[in-house]
Design an enzyme around this catalytic site. Structure first.
Site, PDB file in Angstrom:
ATOM      1  N   ALA A   1      -5.177  -2.927   5.785  1.00  0.00           N
ATOM      2  CA  ALA A   1      -6.524  -2.683   5.760  1.00  0.00           C
ATOM      3  C   ALA A   1      -7.786  -2.588   4.817  1.00  0.00           C
ATOM      4  N   MET A   2      -8.304  -2.576   4.670  1.00  0.00           N
ATOM      5  CA  MET A   2      -9.444  -2.115   4.143  1.00  0.00           C
ATOM      6  C   MET A   2      -8.921  -0.142   4.024  1.00  0.00           C
TER       7      MET A   2
ATOM      8  N   GLY B   1       0.995  -0.993   0.394  1.00  0.00           N
ATOM      9  CA  GLY B   1      -0.518  -0.012  -0.464  1.00  0.00           C
ATOM     10  C   GLY B   1       1.092   1.613   0.177  1.00  0.00           C
TER      11      GLY B   1
ATOM     12  N   ARG C   1      -0.720   7.582  -2.921  1.00  0.00           N
ATOM     13  CA  ARG C   1      -2.139   7.195  -2.930  1.00  0.00           C
ATOM     14  C   ARG C   1      -2.818   6.412  -3.655  1.00  0.00           C
TER      15      ARG C   1
ATOM     16  N   TYR D   1     -16.409   0.800   8.181  1.00  0.00           N
ATOM     17  CA  TYR D   1     -14.454   1.087   8.690  1.00  0.00           C
ATOM     18  C   TYR D   1     -13.204   1.405  10.126  1.00  0.00           C
TER      19      TYR D   1
ATOM     20  N   THR E   1      -6.655   5.956  13.170  1.00  0.00           N
ATOM     21  CA  THR E   1      -6.992   6.579  12.350  1.00  0.00           C
ATOM     22  C   THR E   1      -7.724   7.654  12.667  1.00  0.00           C
TER      23      THR E   1
ATOM     24  N   ASP F   1      -2.292 -13.276   4.999  1.00  0.00           N
ATOM     25  CA  ASP F   1      -3.185 -12.073   5.091  1.00  0.00           C
ATOM     26  C   ASP F   1      -4.009 -11.923   6.156  1.00  0.00           C
ATOM     27  N   LEU F   2      -4.832 -10.986   6.949  1.00  0.00           N
ATOM     28  CA  LEU F   2      -4.774 -10.167   8.302  1.00  0.00           C
ATOM     29  C   LEU F   2      -5.788 -10.925   8.696  1.00  0.00           C
TER      30      LEU F   2
ATOM     31  N   LEU G   1      -0.324  -2.108   9.177  1.00  0.00           N
ATOM     32  CA  LEU G   1      -0.651  -1.315   7.910  1.00  0.00           C
ATOM     33  C   LEU G   1      -1.424  -1.973   7.072  1.00  0.00           C
TER      34      LEU G   1
ATOM     35  N   ASP H   1       1.296   3.644   2.372  1.00  0.00           N
ATOM     36  CA  ASP H   1       2.455   4.137   3.443  1.00  0.00           C
ATOM     37  C   ASP H   1       3.371   2.865   3.442  1.00  0.00           C
TER      38      ASP H   1
ATOM     39  N   LYS I   1     -11.815   0.105  13.205  1.00  0.00           N
ATOM     40  CA  LYS I   1     -10.273   0.365  13.361  1.00  0.00           C
ATOM     41  C   LYS I   1     -10.817   1.090  15.056  1.00  0.00           C
TER      42      LYS I   1
ATOM     43  N   GLU J   1     -10.025   8.938  11.455  1.00  0.00           N
ATOM     44  CA  GLU J   1     -11.819   8.361  11.698  1.00  0.00           C
ATOM     45  C   GLU J   1     -12.880   8.060  12.306  1.00  0.00           C
TER      46      GLU J   1
HETATM   47  P1  NAP Z   1      -3.713   1.834   1.688  1.00  0.00           P
HETATM   48  O1  NAP Z   1      -2.944   2.083   0.262  1.00  0.00           O
HETATM   49  O2  NAP Z   1      -5.265   0.973   1.219  1.00  0.00           O
HETATM   50  O3  NAP Z   1      -2.854  -0.038   1.685  1.00  0.00           O
HETATM   51  C1  NAP Z   1      -3.815  -0.946   2.184  1.00  0.00           C
HETATM   52  C2  NAP Z   1      -2.289  -2.149   2.577  1.00  0.00           C
HETATM   53  O4  NAP Z   1      -3.368  -3.334   3.211  1.00  0.00           O
HETATM   54  C3  NAP Z   1      -2.302  -2.359   1.102  1.00  0.00           C
HETATM   55  O5  NAP Z   1      -1.134  -3.195   1.278  1.00  0.00           O
HETATM   56  C4  NAP Z   1      -3.625  -3.636   0.727  1.00  0.00           C
HETATM   57  O6  NAP Z   1      -3.391  -4.605  -0.032  1.00  0.00           O
HETATM   58  C5  NAP Z   1      -3.426  -4.525   2.467  1.00  0.00           C
HETATM   59  N1  NAP Z   1      -4.189  -5.702   2.536  1.00  0.00           N
HETATM   60  C6  NAP Z   1      -5.617  -5.509   2.483  1.00  0.00           C
HETATM   61  N2  NAP Z   1      -6.625  -6.252   3.297  1.00  0.00           N
HETATM   62  C7  NAP Z   1      -5.395  -6.580   3.676  1.00  0.00           C
HETATM   63  C8  NAP Z   1      -5.766  -8.663   4.204  1.00  0.00           C
HETATM   64  N3  NAP Z   1      -7.056  -8.136   4.767  1.00  0.00           N
HETATM   65  N4  NAP Z   1      -4.445  -8.664   4.532  1.00  0.00           N
HETATM   66  C9  NAP Z   1      -3.540  -8.471   4.033  1.00  0.00           C
HETATM   67  N5  NAP Z   1      -3.565  -6.883   3.514  1.00  0.00           N
HETATM   68  C10 NAP Z   1      -4.520  -6.259   3.204  1.00  0.00           C
HETATM   69  O7  NAP Z   1      -3.781   1.976   2.537  1.00  0.00           O
HETATM   70  P2  NAP Z   1      -2.611   2.920   3.218  1.00  0.00           P
HETATM   71  O8  NAP Z   1      -3.201   5.037   3.092  1.00  0.00           O
HETATM   72  O9  NAP Z   1      -1.283   2.584   3.003  1.00  0.00           O
HETATM   73  O10 NAP Z   1      -3.096   3.306   4.829  1.00  0.00           O
HETATM   74  C11 NAP Z   1      -2.048   2.380   5.305  1.00  0.00           C
HETATM   75  C12 NAP Z   1      -2.743   2.252   6.898  1.00  0.00           C
HETATM   76  O11 NAP Z   1      -2.879   3.216   7.600  1.00  0.00           O
HETATM   77  C13 NAP Z   1      -4.378   1.780   6.532  1.00  0.00           C
HETATM   78  O12 NAP Z   1      -4.286   0.470   7.853  1.00  0.00           O
HETATM   79  C14 NAP Z   1      -4.975   2.728   7.103  1.00  0.00           C
HETATM   80  O13 NAP Z   1      -6.397   1.870   7.726  1.00  0.00           O
HETATM   81  C15 NAP Z   1      -4.706   3.071   7.786  1.00  0.00           C
HETATM   82  N6  NAP Z   1      -5.065   5.470   7.959  1.00  0.00           N
HETATM   83  C16 NAP Z   1      -4.373   5.825   6.390  1.00  0.00           C
HETATM   84  C17 NAP Z   1      -4.952   6.826   6.735  1.00  0.00           C
HETATM   85  C18 NAP Z   1      -4.627   7.348   5.197  1.00  0.00           C
HETATM   86  O14 NAP Z   1      -4.733   8.808   5.410  1.00  0.00           O
HETATM   87  N7  NAP Z   1      -3.789   7.364   3.812  1.00  0.00           N
HETATM   88  C19 NAP Z   1      -4.657   7.344   7.420  1.00  0.00           C
HETATM   89  C20 NAP Z   1      -5.258   7.119   8.525  1.00  0.00           C
HETATM   90  C21 NAP Z   1      -4.572   5.897   8.930  1.00  0.00           C
HETATM   91  P3  NAP Z   1      -3.516  -4.284  -1.996  1.00  0.00           P
HETATM   92  O15 NAP Z   1      -1.961  -3.944  -2.222  1.00  0.00           O
HETATM   93  O16 NAP Z   1      -3.456  -6.218  -2.174  1.00  0.00           O
HETATM   94  O17 NAP Z   1      -4.542  -4.409  -1.549  1.00  0.00           O
HETATM   95  O1  F7E Z   2     -12.641  10.906   1.434  1.00  0.00           O
HETATM   96  C1  F7E Z   2     -14.908  13.370   0.041  1.00  0.00           C
HETATM   97  C2  F7E Z   2     -15.980  12.012   0.909  1.00  0.00           C
HETATM   98  O2  F7E Z   2     -11.651   8.712   0.464  1.00  0.00           O
HETATM   99  C3  F7E Z   2     -12.464  12.220   1.881  1.00  0.00           C
HETATM  100  C4  F7E Z   2      -8.275   6.650   4.558  1.00  0.00           C
HETATM  101  O3  F7E Z   2      -7.004   6.716   3.776  1.00  0.00           O
HETATM  102  O4  F7E Z   2      -8.485   9.332   4.998  1.00  0.00           O
HETATM  103  C5  F7E Z   2      -8.930   8.162   4.271  1.00  0.00           C
HETATM  104  O5  F7E Z   2     -10.031   8.289   4.497  1.00  0.00           O
HETATM  105  C6  F7E Z   2     -13.717  13.306   1.662  1.00  0.00           C
HETATM  106  C7  F7E Z   2     -14.446  12.267   2.239  1.00  0.00           C
HETATM  107  O6  F7E Z   2     -10.538   9.977   2.406  1.00  0.00           O
HETATM  108  C8  F7E Z   2     -15.410  12.262  -3.372  1.00  0.00           C
HETATM  109  O7  F7E Z   2     -16.845  12.180   1.770  1.00  0.00           O
HETATM  110  C9  F7E Z   2     -15.748  14.044  -1.626  1.00  0.00           C
HETATM  111  O8  F7E Z   2     -15.363  13.020   2.897  1.00  0.00           O
HETATM  112  O9  F7E Z   2     -10.225  10.060   0.538  1.00  0.00           O
HETATM  113  P1  F7E Z   2     -11.182   9.974   1.079  1.00  0.00           P
HETATM  114  P2  F7E Z   2     -11.413   9.817   3.963  1.00  0.00           P
HETATM  115  O10 F7E Z   2     -12.392   8.518   3.756  1.00  0.00           O
HETATM  116  O11 F7E Z   2     -11.519  10.437   4.996  1.00  0.00           O
HETATM  117  C10 F7E Z   2      -9.201   8.147   6.086  1.00  0.00           C
HETATM  118  C11 F7E Z   2      -7.725   8.775   7.486  1.00  0.00           C
HETATM  119  C12 F7E Z   2      -8.071   6.399   6.791  1.00  0.00           C
HETATM  120  O12 F7E Z   2      -8.348   5.831   7.818  1.00  0.00           O
HETATM  121  C13 F7E Z   2      -8.776   6.031   5.172  1.00  0.00           C
HETATM  122  O13 F7E Z   2      -8.362   5.225   5.586  1.00  0.00           O
HETATM  123  O14 F7E Z   2     -13.617  13.355   0.763  1.00  0.00           O
HETATM  124  N1  F7E Z   2     -15.258  13.253  -0.969  1.00  0.00           N
HETATM  125  N2  F7E Z   2     -15.561  13.446  -3.643  1.00  0.00           N
HETATM  126  C14 F7E Z   2     -14.604  12.033  -1.687  1.00  0.00           C
HETATM  127  N3  F7E Z   2     -14.461  10.951  -1.463  1.00  0.00           N
HETATM  128  C15 F7E Z   2     -13.826  10.326  -2.719  1.00  0.00           C
HETATM  129  N4  F7E Z   2     -12.635   9.001  -2.073  1.00  0.00           N
HETATM  130  N5  F7E Z   2     -14.067  10.067  -3.885  1.00  0.00           N
HETATM  131  C16 F7E Z   2     -14.999  11.985  -3.886  1.00  0.00           C
HETATM  132  O15 F7E Z   2     -15.617  11.715  -5.547  1.00  0.00           O
END
Ligand code: NAP
Ligand code: F7E
Length: 383
Positions: A88-89, A12, A192, A157, A133, A64-65, A86, A14, A161, A135
């Site tokens: 997660a769905m 993913g 991303r 989600y 997160t 797989d988790l 890291l 991160d 979490k 969230e």
């Molecule tokens: P991401 O790009 O969606 O990556 C998620 C990773 O988890 C991918 O490697 C995915 O594999 C893997 N995965 C999904 N389901 C799995 C399962 N059942 N078993 C094993 N691996 C699985 O997410 P990210 O943005 O890097 O975020 C990393 C972590 O931080 C996640 O837990 C997310 O919820 C959390 N988080 C993200 C943010 C953010 O803004 N990015 C903020 C707060 C928390 P595939 O590549 O095969 O799909």
């Molecule tokens: O949406 C709005 C949507 O999908 C941000 C994940 O990494 O960060 C992420 O979750 C905002 C929301 O991220 C569209 O409704 C408008 O209010 O980019 P997002 P998220 O939902 O904040 C947190 C911290 C995590 O932990 C999660 O794993 O944008 N929005 N229009 C839209 N969002 C999407 N995806 N697509 C649109 O067209």
């Protein structure tokens, strides 16, 4: 002696940045990747080493988790000093479509890792980072949000979490494990996933500018997010596990911006001025003006005439399918504790994040293969 880390979710956004960061620090990095019918290692291909190379510093394991036996075996074989969970769905909207799977992977998955470490007798050796997160704050009870702000999750989600967060705290208190939560606010980058809002926007703007797409459809433009750069945020993950005592930390930029404003700023990056009009599902974003010099410099003079013809046309529309059943309207984090205790400071601002993402997507979309194939992954309509 170099340290050994196990990263779940290494494929993913991160996971890729963290793997690169830890390898540079001299770690041996083990990564858990899911079996997929297509290659899913694009983000870490530059770090890949052939299994026949001796003393590799990146080793991938299928896993797989949702599979306890697999996790226990991989942790047993790798004996990690540090686990970064890291995986997660991670898509909030998709979690409404797959709530049970999301609970299993994002909630119970954390328990499986903690139990594996405990049952293998590694509680004193292995430190655990959990990807919590912002969230969790959902319907926010305080502005800005900090470590003591009560949680109010607003999606399957976030509820999954929430379990992950508390089981980390519980195992820390019950068994004295070095288990910590990073409560990370949204962080983005050129890596991303394409269906998260920032990347969807930067990718669409690059394609519109190059004449590959006419318009982009969005959801709720009024939601506000605290966005940082993933490169800065993986540094924080590492710092959290270097502390003598496990603890929970908010990692955030402290600045909040609406989706509408993000779109305006990303268009401005290529010299395009957008004007929003109307409201609700009838809101549209029209191209108002073009700065010829900036557009030519960022996109190329050969695309200018065609782009200027779009002045007055709708480039952004609303599709209610992108709205969520329950929305998180406002996130803004207070990362004072991380600054003070970890000495963490972000290097990127929202502006430099946008520049990085726009530059990368323009380059990507200009690649021959993309242009020839009309090339893009088809976005899921509901994401
Ligand atoms: P991401 O790009 O969606 O990556 C998620 C990773 O988890 C991918 O490697 C995915 O594999 C893997 N995965 C999904 N389901 C799995 C399962 N059942 N078993 C094993 N691996 C699985 O997410 P990210 O943005 O890097 O975020 C990393 C972590 O931080 C996640 O837990 C997310 O919820 C959390 N988080 C993200 C943010 C953010 O803004 N990015 C903020 C707060 C928390 P595939 O590549 O095969 O799909
Ligand atoms: O949406 C709005 C949507 O999908 C941000 C994940 O990494 O960060 C992420 O979750 C905002 C929301 O991220 C569209 O409704 C408008 O209010 O980019 P997002 P998220 O939902 O904040 C947190 C911290 C995590 O932990 C999660 O794993 O944008 N929005 N229009 C839209 N969002 C999407 N995806 N697509 C649109 O067209």
């Amino acid at each position: 002696m170099s340290k050994t880390a196990l990263i779940t979710g290494i494929t993913g956004q991160d996971g890729a940045y963290l793997a690169e960061y830890l390898i540079k620090k001299g770690y041996t990095v083990h990564g858990l990747k899911r079996r997929s019918s297509l290659f899913n290692t694009e983000r870490i291909d530059h770090l890949y080493q052939d299994p026949h190379v001796e003393n590799r510093n990146l080793i991938l394991h299928y896993g797989d988790l949702t599979d306890s036996l697999n996790l226990t075996r991989v942790i047993c074989e790798t004996q990690p000093d540090e686990i970064y969970n890291l995986a997660a769905m991670s898509h909030v909207k998709v979690s409404f479509d797959t709530p049970e799977y999301t609970a299993n992977a994002d909630g119970l998955g954390v328990l499986r890792i903690l139990e594996a470490v405990r049952l293998l007798g590694l509680t004193k050796k292995t430190r655990i980072y959990q990807a919590s997160t912002s969230e969790l704050y959902g319907l926010v009870q305080e502005v800005p949000q900090k470590e003591t702000t009560p949680f109010y999750p607003r999606s399957p989600y976030a509820v999954a979490k929430l379990y992950g967060y508390w089981i980390i705290v519980n195992y820390r208190e019950a068994y004295g494990m070095h288990a910590s939560n990073g409560i990370l606010f949204n962080h983005e980058s050129p890596l991303r996933g394409e269906t998260f809002v920032t990347r969807k926007v930067t990718r669409a703007i690059a394609r519109i500018a190059l004449g590959m797409q006419d318009k982009v459809y969005m959801g709720n433009l009024s939601a506000k997010r605290d966005w940082g750069h993933a490169k800065d945020y993986v540094r924080a993950m590492h710092l959290i596990l270097q502390q003598d005592k496990p603890d929970d930390y908010v990692i955030a930029s402290g600045v909040t911006t609406s989706i509408r404003e993000f779109i305006l700023r990303a268009f401005r990056e290529i010299g395009a001025e957008l004007r929003f009009q109307g409201s609700g599902i009838n809101e549209t974003g029209l191209l108002d003006a073009v700065d010829d010099k900036v557009f030519s410099q960022k996109i190329g003079p050969e695309y200018l005439d065609a782009f200027r013809k779009k002045i007055g046309r709708e480039l952004v529309g609303i599709d209610a399918n992108y709205f969520r059943p329950t929305e998180v309207d406002l996130l803004i984090g207070n990362a004072d504790k991380a600054r003070k205790k970890l000495g963490w400071e972000p290097e990127y601002t929202l502006q430099t994040l946008i520049e990085d993402m726009m530059q990368s997507d323009i380059k990507l979309m200009k690649k021959d293969s993309y242009l020839k194939q009309g090339g893009y992954h088809v976005l899921n309509y509901f994401e």
